[in-house]
Write a protein that holds these residues in place. Structure first.
Motif, PDB file in Angstrom:
ATOM      1  N   SER A  29       0.841  -1.193   0.000  1.00  0.00           N
ATOM      2  CA  SER A  29       0.000   0.000   0.000  1.00  0.00           C
ATOM      3  C   SER A  29       0.874   1.239   0.000  1.00  0.00           C
ATOM      4  N   ASP A  30       0.745   2.053  -1.053  1.00  0.00           N
ATOM      5  CA  ASP A  30       1.441   3.327  -1.069  1.00  0.00           C
ATOM      6  C   ASP A  30       0.841   4.294  -0.064  1.00  0.00           C
ATOM      7  N   ALA A  31      -0.468   4.152   0.190  1.00  0.00           N
ATOM      8  CA  ALA A  31      -1.166   5.096   1.053  1.00  0.00           C
ATOM      9  C   ALA A  31      -0.556   5.162   2.444  1.00  0.00           C
ATOM     10  N   CYS A  32      -0.232   3.993   3.009  1.00  0.00           N
ATOM     11  CA  CYS A  32       0.375   4.000   4.351  1.00  0.00           C
ATOM     12  C   CYS A  32       1.839   3.586   4.309  1.00  0.00           C
ATOM     13  N   PHE A  33       2.385   3.412   3.111  1.00  0.00           N
ATOM     14  CA  PHE A  33       3.756   2.944   2.926  1.00  0.00           C
ATOM     15  C   PHE A  33       3.951   1.660   3.741  1.00  0.00           C
ATOM     16  N   CYS A  34       3.064   0.703   3.481  1.00  0.00           N
ATOM     17  CA  CYS A  34       2.996  -0.515   4.289  1.00  0.00           C
ATOM     18  C   CYS A  34       3.058  -1.754   3.418  1.00  0.00           C
ATOM     19  N   MET A  35       3.649  -2.781   3.959  1.00  0.00           N
ATOM     20  CA  MET A  35       3.609  -4.124   3.413  1.00  0.00           C
ATOM     21  C   MET A  35       2.690  -4.948   4.305  1.00  0.00           C
ATOM     22  N   MET A  36       1.688  -5.610   3.722  1.00  0.00           N
ATOM     23  CA  MET A  36       0.720  -6.380   4.501  1.00  0.00           C
ATOM     24  C   MET A  36       0.708  -7.833   4.044  1.00  0.00           C
ATOM     25  N   THR A  37       0.723  -8.753   4.993  1.00  0.00           N
ATOM     26  CA  THR A  37       0.718 -10.171   4.668  1.00  0.00           C
ATOM     27  C   THR A  37      -0.358 -10.892   5.467  1.00  0.00           C
ATOM     28  N   GLY A  38      -1.017 -11.837   4.800  1.00  0.00           N
ATOM     29  CA  GLY A  38      -2.052 -12.618   5.454  1.00  0.00           C
ATOM     30  C   GLY A  38      -1.534 -13.955   5.955  1.00  0.00           C
ATOM     31  N   ASP A  39      -2.415 -14.694   6.620  1.00  0.00           N
ATOM     32  CA  ASP A  39      -2.049 -15.964   7.242  1.00  0.00           C
ATOM     33  C   ASP A  39      -2.278 -17.172   6.348  1.00  0.00           C
ATOM     34  N   GLY A  40      -2.581 -16.954   5.055  1.00  0.00           N
ATOM     35  CA  GLY A  40      -2.877 -18.086   4.196  1.00  0.00           C
ATOM     36  C   GLY A  40      -4.310 -18.544   4.393  1.00  0.00           C
ATOM     37  N   ASN A  41      -4.626 -19.709   3.826  1.00  0.00           N
ATOM     38  CA  ASN A  41      -6.016 -20.187   3.908  1.00  0.00           C
ATOM     39  C   ASN A  41      -6.259 -21.135   5.069  1.00  0.00           C
ATOM     40  N   GLY A  42      -5.214 -21.376   5.857  1.00  0.00           N
ATOM     41  CA  GLY A  42      -5.387 -22.208   7.041  1.00  0.00           C
ATOM     42  C   GLY A  42      -5.303 -23.696   6.803  1.00  0.00           C
ATOM     43  N   THR A  43      -5.209 -24.121   5.527  1.00  0.00           N
ATOM     44  CA  THR A  43      -5.160 -25.561   5.229  1.00  0.00           C
ATOM     45  C   THR A  43      -3.931 -25.932   4.402  1.00  0.00           C
TER      46      THR A  43
END
Length: 550
Positions: A341-355
């Motif tokens: 995200s350029d808006a917050c100058f952030c890198m965001m990562t999720g936890d996957g699908n859980g399986t």
């Protein structure tokens, strides 16, 4: 994978926020000189470890140590107006005890007045370790210089910190052996790379003279048990309270737990900074219940991405301004994705699908997403049509190059994108159409595909230019890359192709560049770097022809 394209900038403001910090004596166990006699009586009365009503070994060690200080007041420089504050107790296997104290004078912390009492298993004094501040006695504990003046001086003394606040605390400073009433002021703000930064400035509270200046935080190296790259070293920062934080003091990025906040709600101020007492992080497991494990990979792989761009192209960070990003793990719930995200100058990562898909923090995924930021700061390829495909291909290419740069034995470099976090792979370079959606060759229909699928043309070109056509085994994996015009292509190595692509992106491409325009841009870059008609120039041209771009 996708990218947020909003961009904003907020000027940093410096403000004076002078708050006189209370001493910590109310929060710690203290013992005045007058009360030491009571402790001595308790010990003399027969408080022994192991008896029915005995205090713990630790408490007994503290009681004995305080008695030893009282009985040897001249040795320790201990007298009226002083309190002892227990900081640490170590009991050796043979029962030898080491009790560490800070001290106060008239309720004020004494800087440089700390001491260690060494005693045998029965609490008898054996030795001592003492800082230089033997006597903390000062003529007056009333400052001539007001707190506001001390805070203002500290702010002016550290101009390299932006968005700064200044918090003074009245202390007795005796670190050089001579006790002086002083303001110890902590200046907190942002360093030159946008990372949290702090300085401690000490000024004489009587004369206003600056005594010393030191970092409030210290660079450290932690050990991370990662999900994807084994046990690795990570750059951390030791804070004023002794804990360690996932703040990279060299590259400037900060890693935080988003606590499963949705990606659309994440701001730079969201989440919680990762801190740890022993600088050992994570458990090395996929789908880990230790929330720091994903943070290890995210923090380390952000560093690898920064280092790749810096050491390969001389680029200092995403925007080439030295600023570090804020990195979030545990974004969303079962969010099988990652995002820049350029808006917050952030890198965001999720936890996957859980399986099947674990946390989205592997090397090429992290490099891919942060490359969206590089593209935004340079050619700013529009995220639709052919330019959108080129945008995605650029992230795939440089995300893969980050993996090759790291050359990690656990996550072996390859031409399979996101093979670790989205097994067996999300996209591949030698024949992109093997995913059932992506294009191997350019056609007039490519611009109408989803950008993650039209990127196949660029990825295929990159593989052919790097490794050539046909069947070959690289790092234990077998690839078979066909050409769209039945030609044979000889590769020149991915480092040369990446150098050409980086120059094309940063010098020649624009927001609306198409595949035909990318061919022209990369040939101009190849000519700049290696010369028109060189083997490198000809290989770039042949690879474009091999994916039907002419």
């Amino acid at each position: 994978m996708f990218t947020a394209k909003l961009c904003s900038s907020y000027p940093a403001a410096t403000r004076l926020e002078y708050r006189v910090s209370p001493t910590s004596s109310s929060r710690r166990r203290t013992l005045t000189a007058g009360a030491l006699a009571a402790v001595a009586a308790l010990v003399a009365a027969g408080v022994q470890t192991g008896s029915a009503n005995a205090v713990s070994v630790r408490d007994a060690a503290i009681a004995h140590a305080k008695t030893n200080v009282s009985r040897n007041a001249e040795l320790f420089g201990f007298g009226a107006g002083q309190d002892l504050q227990v900081k640490d107790v170590i009991v050796d296997a043979d029962g030898i005890q080491h009790v560490r104290f800070d001290r106060t004078y008239q309720g004020l912390p004494v800087i440089g007045g700390d001491l260690v009492v060494h005693q045998d298993a029965r609490g008898r004094l054996k030795d001592s370790s003492r800082a230089k501040g033997h006597s903390p006695v000062v003529k007056s504990t009333v400052p001539s210089i007001p707190a506001k003046a001390g805070a203002a001086h500290a702010l002016s003394a550290v101009p390299g910190i932006s968005a700064a606040t200044s918090v003074p605390q009245l202390v007795v400073w005796a670190a050089d052996g001579t006790a002086r009433l002083a303001w110890q002021t902590t200046v907190s703000g942002l360093g030159k790379q946008g990372q949290p930064s702090g300085k401690i400035v000490v000024t004489d509270a009587t004369t206003g003279e600056e005594i010393e200046q030191l970092d409030a935080e210290h660079e450290a190296t932690g050990t991370g048990h990662s999900e994807y790259t084994g046990d690795i070293s990570i750059s951390t920062t030791q804070q004023a309270d002794g804990t360690f934080a996932l703040i990279d003091p060299v590259r400037g990025h900060t890693t935080k737990d988003a606590h499963n906040l949705s990606s659309s709600s994440v701001k730079a101020s969201s989440g919680t900074l990762y801190t740890d007492a022993d600088n050992l992080w994570g458990d090395g497991k996929k789908f880990s219940t230790d929330r720091a494990t994903a943070a290890v990979d995210a923090h380390a792989n952000t560093a690898w991405t920064y280092d790749y761009y810096k050491n390969t192209f001389g680029r200092s960070g995403i925007k080439n301004d030295g600023r570090g990003a804020t990195v979030f793990v545990h974004v969303g719930t079962n969010w099988d994705n990652a995002q820049w995200s350029d808006a917050c100058f952030c890198m965001m990562t999720g936890d996957g699908n859980g399986t099947t898909d674990p946390e989205q923090v592997d090397l090429d995924t992290m490099g891919h997403e942060m490359t969206h930021g590089v593209t935004s700061a340079t050619a700013n390829l529009r995220y639709s049509g052919e330019s959108g495909g080129l945008n995605e291909a650029t992230s795939d290419i440089f995300g893969t190059m980050v993996e090759w740069y790291a050359n990690n034995a656990v996550d072996t470099p390859d031409y399979l994108f996101s093979d670790q976090s989205t097994p067996p792979w999300l996209r591949r370079f030698d024949k992109p159409s093997l995913d059932g959606r992506s294009a191997d060759c350019w056609s007039t229909k490519v611009g109408r595909l989803d950008v993650h699928n039209s990127s196949g043309v660029g990825n295929h070109w990159f593989y052919l230019a790097s490794e050539g056509s046909g069947t070959k085994t690289i790092n234990g994996f077998t690839y078979n890359s066909p050409t769209c015009n039945s030609s044979t292509v000889t590769g020149i190595g991915n480092q040369k192709v990446a150098a050409i692509w980086y120059r094309a992106l940063t010098v020649y491409m624009t927001s609306t560049t198409t595949y035909k325009g990318a061919r022209a841009a990369s040939l101009s870059a190849a000519s700049d770097l290696y010369g028109t008609g060189s083997a490198e120039y000809n290989a770039i041209a042949a690879a474009w022809s091999a994916v039907n771009v002419s």
